[in-house]
Motif scaffolding. Structure first.
Motif, PDB file in Angstrom:
ATOM      1  N   UNK A 389       0.811  -1.216   0.000  1.00 33.89           N
ATOM      2  CA  UNK A 389       0.000   0.000   0.000  1.00 33.89           C
ATOM      3  C   UNK A 389       0.840   1.260   0.000  1.00 33.89           C
ATOM      4  N   UNK A 390       2.026   1.179  -0.580  1.00 33.11           N
ATOM      5  CA  UNK A 390       2.927   2.334  -0.577  1.00 33.11           C
ATOM      6  C   UNK A 390       3.018   2.958  -1.963  1.00 33.11           C
ATOM      7  N   UNK A 391       3.204   4.274  -1.966  1.00 33.99           N
ATOM      8  CA  UNK A 391       3.321   5.032  -3.207  1.00 33.99           C
ATOM      9  C   UNK A 391       4.503   5.981  -3.094  1.00 33.99           C
ATOM     10  N   UNK A 392       4.817   6.645  -4.204  1.00 38.56           N
ATOM     11  CA  UNK A 392       5.868   7.664  -4.194  1.00 38.56           C
ATOM     12  C   UNK A 392       5.297   8.983  -4.679  1.00 38.56           C
ATOM     13  N   UNK A 393       5.799  10.066  -4.128  1.00 39.19           N
ATOM     14  CA  UNK A 393       5.408  11.415  -4.546  1.00 39.19           C
ATOM     15  C   UNK A 393       6.492  11.963  -5.465  1.00 39.19           C
ATOM     16  N   UNK A 394       6.090  12.366  -6.658  1.00 37.48           N
ATOM     17  CA  UNK A 394       7.032  12.881  -7.640  1.00 37.48           C
ATOM     18  C   UNK A 394       6.547  14.232  -8.153  1.00 37.48           C
ATOM     19  N   UNK A 395       7.455  14.938  -8.809  1.00 33.22           N
ATOM     20  CA  UNK A 395       7.137  16.236  -9.392  1.00 33.22           C
ATOM     21  C   UNK A 395       7.964  16.394 -10.657  1.00 33.22           C
ATOM     22  N   UNK A 396       7.439  17.114 -11.638  1.00 28.74           N
ATOM     23  CA  UNK A 396       8.154  17.332 -12.894  1.00 28.74           C
ATOM     24  C   UNK A 396       9.020  18.579 -12.755  1.00 28.74           C
ATOM     25  N   UNK A 397      10.343  18.395 -12.827  1.00 28.75           N
ATOM     26  CA  UNK A 397      11.284  19.511 -12.757  1.00 28.75           C
ATOM     27  C   UNK A 397      12.296  19.371 -13.879  1.00 28.75           C
ATOM     28  N   UNK A 398      12.445  20.424 -14.661  1.00 25.81           N
ATOM     29  CA  UNK A 398      13.385  20.380 -15.771  1.00 25.81           C
ATOM     30  C   UNK A 398      13.052  19.294 -16.777  1.00 25.81           C
ATOM     31  N   UNK A 399      11.770  18.984 -16.898  1.00 30.48           N
ATOM     32  CA  UNK A 399      11.333  17.980 -17.851  1.00 30.48           C
ATOM     33  C   UNK A 399      11.502  16.548 -17.389  1.00 30.48           C
ATOM     34  N   UNK A 400      11.868  16.341 -16.124  1.00 28.01           N
ATOM     35  CA  UNK A 400      12.049  14.990 -15.599  1.00 28.01           C
ATOM     36  C   UNK A 400      11.207  14.789 -14.346  1.00 28.01           C
TER      37      UNK A 400
END
Length: 422
Positions: A389-400
């Motif tokens: 039940x685990x997830x990751x938090x990501x964000x788009x920075x510099x196209x990645x």
């Protein structure tokens, strides 16, 4: 077109289809990989299926291609515990008929497992597998049946975990959230998961906006989402339609707007960001909730090395694609189980028993350690087979896509407590 392919077989091929000219071994005649020198165990036959139709609404050709690549790699190393791995693939065609046909072929071939596959038609595939006692290891999580069938061994928490995580990710920065989701039975369950996480953080529930899944324009939904979000966030979970929605949204969004956009992997991913301009993509700055570490994480290096050596030039396999990553993890599970069995003959029943008795699978940090005993499940009547039940938090920075928060975020409690809107 629906069909199945043999990668490794000591017998004549009855039928072979392919739509991609990537490697003569895989696209002409009956692709055969020589047997293992000195192999001591029986051949282990498995199947991987996914929609494999270029230009279709859902095309996951990278998953069966990754399965075949894994087989080439592992057999080059002597197989799995001395067993040659034979991979059959099937075009599930994103239809109940295609899904059922693939499942029946898996039963007819007496596979020991279906591994790393994709289907939105869970009942069509799982009913035949259950009748034959064949385990389903590491499906993509595209159907609710994957999280209820006693022979399903999922490696992630599916879309439900992503939605619960998305609500928690947005709650940190968004006073208000507009949720744009499909006008479908699956879509009806989305607000309850997002809202549970929002309300836990003392945020108001999201504003629920329904939309068709494959529209050519979302101007009215985009206008409504922008109005209701204020200076908060707009999150859209429309699968392939997510790109079209945010095209409409950007045309309406005022310059210097403070609205943040968001989605989940499967609706937005690195391949889409690359295709829409990289650092100039409209997704720059977007929050994205995923199952696994970001695609640039060093823990993906072994998979990338295998792809580079054994699938060079095969443009179906993108190491940044979540489907490819899921297939790699699912075959890691299969390998661990076979090695744990340490038997000359591997059977579907033996694989299931090993998993049910608690064989631990270390995926190299791509997921938590996986185990499928009853006590390892999340304890939810709605999702009885989820063990991760685990997830990751990501964000788009510099196209990645990069990490927005280090490590995994556990949304198990939300999955247990969430009540789906009626």
């Amino acid at each position: 077109m629906t069909g199945w392919r043999r990668l490794i077989t000591p017998r004549p091929c009855r039928l072979l289809t392919s739509t991609v000219a990537a490697g003569a071994l895989l696209t002409t005649g009956c692709g055969v990989v020589p047997g293992l020198p000195g192999g001591s165990g029986d051949t282990v036959t498995v199947m991987t299926w996914a929609p494999d139709t270029p230009g279709a609404a859902v095309n996951m050709a990278g998953m069966p291609a990754m399965a075949r690549t894994y087989a080439r790699w592992i057999n080059d190393r002597g197989g799995i515990d001395g067993h040659e791995l034979r991979v059959l693939t099937c075009n599930e065609a994103d239809s109940p008929t295609g899904a059922s046909k693939c499942a029946r072929q898996a039963v007819a071939e007496d596979v020991v497992a279906v591994v790393g596959s994709y289907s939105r038609h869970g009942r069509a595939v799982l009913a035949p597998l259950e009748a034959a006692g064949i385990p389903y290891i590491g499906g993509y999580g595209a159907s609710a049946d994957e999280f209820t069938s006693y022979l399903s061994y999922p490696v992630n928490g599916g879309q439900s975990a992503l939605l619960a995580g998305n609500g928690e990710q947005l709650a940190a920065d968004c006073d208000r959230v507009s949720l744009v989701r499909p006008d479908s039975l699956v879509g009806d369950g989305m607000p309850g998961l997002v809202d549970m996480s929002l309300t836990r953080a003392d945020r108001p529930a999201s504003f629920d906006i329904v939309a068709p899944e494959e529209a050519t324009s979302y101007d009215s939904q985009a206008a409504e989402a922008l109005k209701e979000a204020g200076d908060g966030c707009v999150t859209a979970v429309l699968g392939k339609g997510t790109e079209t929605f945010f095209d409409s949204f950007r045309r309406l969004e005022p310059e210097n707007s403070g609205v943040r956009i968001s989605s989940v992997l499967g609706s937005v991913g690195q391949p889409l960001i690359d295709r829409t301009g990289g650092r100039n993509s409209p997704f720059e700055g977007a929050y994205v909730t995923g199952w696994y570490p970001e695609s640039g994480d060093a823990r993906w290096k072994p998979m990338r090395q295998v792809i580079r050596k054994y699938a060079f030039g095969d443009n179906r396999i993108d190491p940044d694609d979540t489907g490819v990553q899921t297939t790699w993890i699912a075959y890691t599970v299969l390998r661990t189980v076979i090695e744990a069995l340490d038997q000359e003959t591997i059977t579907a029943g033996g694989v299931s028993v090993s998993l049910n008795r608690g064989t631990e699978v270390d995926t190299g940090g791509l997921t938590p350690v996986l185990r499928w005993r009853f006590q390892d499940t999340v304890g939810s009547a709605a999702y009885p087979r989820i063990v991760n039940g685990r997830v990751t938090f990501q964000v788009v920075r510099g196209g990645r896509l990069v990490a927005d928060r280090k490590g995994f975020v556990d949304v198990t409690e939300t999955l247990v407590d969430a009540r789906i809107r009626g």
